[in-house]
Design a protein around this motif. Structure first.
Motif, PDB file in Angstrom:
ATOM      1  N   LEU A  66      -6.296  -9.067 -14.798  1.00 51.03           N
ATOM      2  CA  LEU A  66      -6.010  -9.118 -13.330  1.00 51.03           C
ATOM      3  C   LEU A  66      -5.035 -10.154 -13.184  1.00 51.03           C
ATOM      4  O   LEU A  66      -3.813 -10.077 -12.895  1.00 51.03           O
ATOM      5  CB  LEU A  66      -7.434  -9.219 -12.797  1.00 51.03           C
ATOM      6  CG  LEU A  66      -8.269  -8.059 -12.872  1.00 51.03           C
ATOM      7  CD1 LEU A  66      -9.610  -8.215 -12.169  1.00 51.03           C
ATOM      8  CD2 LEU A  66      -7.840  -6.540 -12.638  1.00 51.03           C
ATOM      9  N   GLY A  67      -5.760 -11.410 -13.222  1.00 49.52           N
ATOM     10  CA  GLY A  67      -4.932 -12.757 -13.106  1.00 49.52           C
ATOM     11  C   GLY A  67      -4.389 -12.962 -11.710  1.00 49.52           C
ATOM     12  O   GLY A  67      -3.271 -13.326 -11.575  1.00 49.52           O
ATOM     13  N   ASN A  68      -5.096 -12.571 -10.710  1.00 47.88           N
ATOM     14  CA  ASN A  68      -4.620 -13.004  -9.391  1.00 47.88           C
ATOM     15  C   ASN A  68      -5.025 -14.382  -8.978  1.00 47.88           C
ATOM     16  O   ASN A  68      -4.298 -14.938  -8.162  1.00 47.88           O
ATOM     17  CB  ASN A  68      -5.417 -12.133  -8.159  1.00 47.88           C
ATOM     18  CG  ASN A  68      -5.150 -10.549  -8.603  1.00 47.88           C
ATOM     19  OD1 ASN A  68      -4.035 -10.242  -9.370  1.00 47.88           O
ATOM     20  ND2 ASN A  68      -6.067  -9.865  -8.155  1.00 47.88           N
ATOM     21  N   VAL A  69      -6.030 -14.964  -9.739  1.00 50.36           N
ATOM     22  CA  VAL A  69      -6.392 -16.520  -9.167  1.00 50.36           C
ATOM     23  C   VAL A  69      -5.918 -17.117 -10.406  1.00 50.36           C
ATOM     24  O   VAL A  69      -5.246 -18.287 -10.237  1.00 50.36           O
ATOM     25  CB  VAL A  69      -7.852 -16.424  -9.164  1.00 50.36           C
ATOM     26  CG1 VAL A  69      -8.361 -17.713  -9.148  1.00 50.36           C
ATOM     27  CG2 VAL A  69      -8.283 -15.676  -8.201  1.00 50.36           C
TER      28      VAL A  69
ATOM     29  N   ARG B  65      -0.119  -5.785  -6.623  1.00 50.57           N
ATOM     30  CA  ARG B  65      -0.666  -6.664  -5.719  1.00 50.57           C
ATOM     31  C   ARG B  65       0.274  -7.585  -5.323  1.00 50.57           C
ATOM     32  O   ARG B  65       1.257  -7.927  -5.904  1.00 50.57           O
ATOM     33  CB  ARG B  65      -1.692  -7.873  -6.540  1.00 50.57           C
ATOM     34  CG  ARG B  65      -2.703  -6.627  -7.181  1.00 50.57           C
ATOM     35  CD  ARG B  65      -3.712  -5.733  -6.025  1.00 50.57           C
ATOM     36  NE  ARG B  65      -4.027  -6.633  -5.021  1.00 50.57           N
ATOM     37  CZ  ARG B  65      -5.092  -7.366  -5.054  1.00 50.57           C
ATOM     38  NH1 ARG B  65      -6.013  -7.238  -5.942  1.00 50.57           N
ATOM     39  NH2 ARG B  65      -5.806  -7.953  -3.778  1.00 50.57           N
TER      40      ARG B  65
ATOM     41  N   ASP C 258       3.743  -9.043  -6.690  1.00 50.97           N
ATOM     42  CA  ASP C 258       3.614 -10.384  -7.261  1.00 50.97           C
ATOM     43  C   ASP C 258       2.869 -10.512  -8.473  1.00 50.97           C
ATOM     44  O   ASP C 258       2.822 -11.321  -9.260  1.00 50.97           O
ATOM     45  CB  ASP C 258       2.715 -11.505  -6.303  1.00 50.97           C
ATOM     46  CG  ASP C 258       3.646 -11.586  -5.040  1.00 50.97           C
ATOM     47  OD1 ASP C 258       4.855 -12.044  -5.177  1.00 50.97           O
ATOM     48  OD2 ASP C 258       3.285 -11.347  -3.832  1.00 50.97           O
ATOM     49  N   LYS C 259       1.899  -9.294  -8.661  1.00 47.67           N
ATOM     50  CA  LYS C 259       0.900  -9.396  -9.869  1.00 47.67           C
ATOM     51  C   LYS C 259       0.573  -7.751 -10.132  1.00 47.67           C
ATOM     52  O   LYS C 259       0.231  -7.141  -9.236  1.00 47.67           O
ATOM     53  CB  LYS C 259      -0.174 -10.216  -9.698  1.00 47.67           C
ATOM     54  CG  LYS C 259      -1.082 -10.369 -10.886  1.00 47.67           C
ATOM     55  CD  LYS C 259      -0.504 -11.403 -11.802  1.00 47.67           C
ATOM     56  CE  LYS C 259      -1.168 -11.239 -13.402  1.00 47.67           C
ATOM     57  NZ  LYS C 259      -1.149 -10.094 -14.035  1.00 47.67           N
TER      58      LYS C 259
ATOM     59  N   TRP D  53     -16.103  -9.037 -10.899  1.00 49.45           N
ATOM     60  CA  TRP D  53     -15.623  -9.992 -10.103  1.00 49.45           C
ATOM     61  C   TRP D  53     -15.738 -10.314  -8.594  1.00 49.45           C
ATOM     62  O   TRP D  53     -16.062  -9.358  -7.925  1.00 49.45           O
ATOM     63  CB  TRP D  53     -14.031  -9.821 -10.116  1.00 49.45           C
ATOM     64  CG  TRP D  53     -13.721  -9.806 -11.753  1.00 49.45           C
ATOM     65  CD1 TRP D  53     -13.293 -10.602 -12.623  1.00 49.45           C
ATOM     66  CD2 TRP D  53     -13.521  -8.206 -12.325  1.00 49.45           C
ATOM     67  NE1 TRP D  53     -13.042 -10.068 -13.758  1.00 49.45           N
ATOM     68  CE2 TRP D  53     -12.922  -8.707 -13.623  1.00 49.45           C
ATOM     69  CE3 TRP D  53     -13.487  -7.016 -12.020  1.00 49.45           C
ATOM     70  CZ2 TRP D  53     -12.773  -7.659 -14.491  1.00 49.45           C
ATOM     71  CZ3 TRP D  53     -13.183  -6.101 -12.793  1.00 49.45           C
ATOM     72  CH2 TRP D  53     -12.823  -6.595 -14.261  1.00 49.45           C
TER      73      TRP D  53
ATOM     74  N   TRP E 277      -5.942  -9.812  -1.228  1.00 50.48           N
ATOM     75  CA  TRP E 277      -5.492 -10.679  -2.300  1.00 50.48           C
ATOM     76  C   TRP E 277      -6.414 -12.112  -2.030  1.00 50.48           C
ATOM     77  O   TRP E 277      -6.447 -12.460  -0.870  1.00 50.48           O
ATOM     78  CB  TRP E 277      -3.873 -11.110  -1.873  1.00 50.48           C
ATOM     79  CG  TRP E 277      -3.508 -12.406  -3.041  1.00 50.48           C
ATOM     80  CD1 TRP E 277      -3.319 -13.406  -2.689  1.00 50.48           C
ATOM     81  CD2 TRP E 277      -3.081 -11.927  -4.332  1.00 50.48           C
ATOM     82  NE1 TRP E 277      -2.980 -14.259  -3.852  1.00 50.48           N
ATOM     83  CE2 TRP E 277      -2.707 -13.208  -4.842  1.00 50.48           C
ATOM     84  CE3 TRP E 277      -2.777 -10.941  -5.257  1.00 50.48           C
ATOM     85  CZ2 TRP E 277      -2.115 -13.591  -5.813  1.00 50.48           C
ATOM     86  CZ3 TRP E 277      -2.392 -11.160  -6.327  1.00 50.48           C
ATOM     87  CH2 TRP E 277      -2.076 -12.526  -6.961  1.00 50.48           C
ATOM     88  N   PRO E 278      -6.860 -12.722  -3.236  1.00 50.31           N
ATOM     89  CA  PRO E 278      -6.686 -12.506  -4.539  1.00 50.31           C
ATOM     90  C   PRO E 278      -7.590 -11.514  -5.069  1.00 50.31           C
ATOM     91  O   PRO E 278      -7.709 -11.669  -6.027  1.00 50.31           O
ATOM     92  CB  PRO E 278      -6.479 -13.805  -5.220  1.00 50.31           C
ATOM     93  CG  PRO E 278      -7.392 -14.557  -4.389  1.00 50.31           C
ATOM     94  CD  PRO E 278      -7.399 -13.901  -2.715  1.00 50.31           C
ATOM     95  N   ALA E 279      -8.683 -11.001  -4.427  1.00 50.37           N
ATOM     96  CA  ALA E 279      -9.802 -10.350  -4.723  1.00 50.37           C
ATOM     97  C   ALA E 279      -9.406  -8.928  -5.604  1.00 50.37           C
ATOM     98  O   ALA E 279      -8.461  -8.339  -4.917  1.00 50.37           O
ATOM     99  CB  ALA E 279     -10.655 -10.027  -3.675  1.00 50.37           C
ATOM    100  N   PRO E 280     -10.208  -8.625  -6.385  1.00 47.38           N
ATOM    101  CA  PRO E 280      -9.791  -7.451  -6.916  1.00 47.38           C
ATOM    102  C   PRO E 280      -9.977  -6.293  -6.027  1.00 47.38           C
ATOM    103  O   PRO E 280     -10.539  -6.413  -5.044  1.00 47.38           O
ATOM    104  CB  PRO E 280     -11.014  -7.154  -8.128  1.00 47.38           C
ATOM    105  CG  PRO E 280     -11.299  -8.557  -8.470  1.00 47.38           C
ATOM    106  CD  PRO E 280     -11.258  -9.363  -7.071  1.00 47.38           C
TER     107      PRO E 280
ATOM    108  N   GLU F  52       2.196 -11.673 -17.139  1.00 52.36           N
ATOM    109  CA  GLU F  52       1.885 -10.312 -17.108  1.00 52.36           C
ATOM    110  C   GLU F  52       1.892  -9.607 -18.535  1.00 52.36           C
ATOM    111  O   GLU F  52       2.886 -10.196 -19.450  1.00 52.36           O
ATOM    112  CB  GLU F  52       3.357  -9.546 -16.528  1.00 52.36           C
ATOM    113  CG  GLU F  52       3.308  -9.894 -14.822  1.00 52.36           C
ATOM    114  CD  GLU F  52       2.214  -9.305 -14.078  1.00 52.36           C
ATOM    115  OE1 GLU F  52       1.381  -8.486 -14.580  1.00 52.36           O
ATOM    116  OE2 GLU F  52       2.370  -9.260 -12.730  1.00 52.36           O
TER     117      GLU F  52
END
Lengths: 139, 139
Positions: free
Chosen positions: B84-87, A98, A77-78, B110, A105-108, B47
């Motif tokens: 990153l960009g998970n959030v 990820r 997804d990312k 983070w 997810w969504p933590a690093p 991305e």
């Protein structure tokens, strides 16, 4: 693969996979995520800006393209791309695929939970997939 | 500065500083670290590989050069660069100057501890320093 001196901690935490034009690709021994580390095969430097401008571009391009192809081939997804190096000073770039369903997810991915080492089959399967992707990038 | 639509959470957590050729530079409102975020002024993408190859190079170059100049001008031990960009899904790149003495060294920044908002003087001082550095990069 060219010989160069890899940091001992990186060596202990990873499996070597193959070389891109600038970087050695290592597979992080953590089955929670498809997670590779790119290490420019250079004398010991710590910061991206210590590379020549051409090599800076090459390193980021290798990380970006490998992330793209890994996400497409492995499903994800990312892409997370990061040059941190607070613990291991040898310059290296993390590329992590990820998924919304992954363990943290969504933590690093750094410093959260415990790594789950690969079993032999899982490692061999991902290694083969990565080798095919890297062959594709190396043309 | 060009107008573009900045993610609401990025807007809430940061102060806008200035534009580089591709990216808006934002100052994270967390006095624990000199921490900026680069946001390419593009339609909404997530991305790095969704940018053109030229813009990929430009984005990484802006992040690398700004990290280099910030580390030299502000004093620091390590640059952390991460997409990153998970959030927040809007594409953005973190550039953080780390010091051995900072609140969370050597952990990544983070999801650890709590942000310490700037007071007005601290924010104004760092903003002026960043503006001078960005002017230098913009030639």
């Amino acid at each position: 693969m060219i010989n160069f001196e890899l940091d001992e901690r990186l060596a202990a935490d990873t499996f070597p996979i193959a070389d891109l034009p600038l970087s050695r690709v290592l597979l992080m021994n953590d089955a929670r995520y498809p997670w590779v580390i790119l290490v420019p095969r250079h004398a010991s430097i710590s910061e991206v800006f210590e590379l020549s401008e051409n090599d800076q571009q090459q390193l980021w391009q290798e990380a970006t393209q490998l992330g793209d192809t890994m996400k497409a081939a492995l499903g994800g997804d990312k892409v997370n791309i990061a040059a941190l190096g607070n613990v291991v000073s040898q310059l290296h770039v993390h590329v992590v695929i990820r998924r919304h369903s992954d363990a943290t997810w969504p933590a690093p991915v750094w410093g959260i939970g415990s790594p789950e080492p690969y079993d032999l089959d899982g490692q061999a399967q991902l290694r083969d997939q990565l080798l095919a992707l890297i062959d594709g990038l190396n043309g």
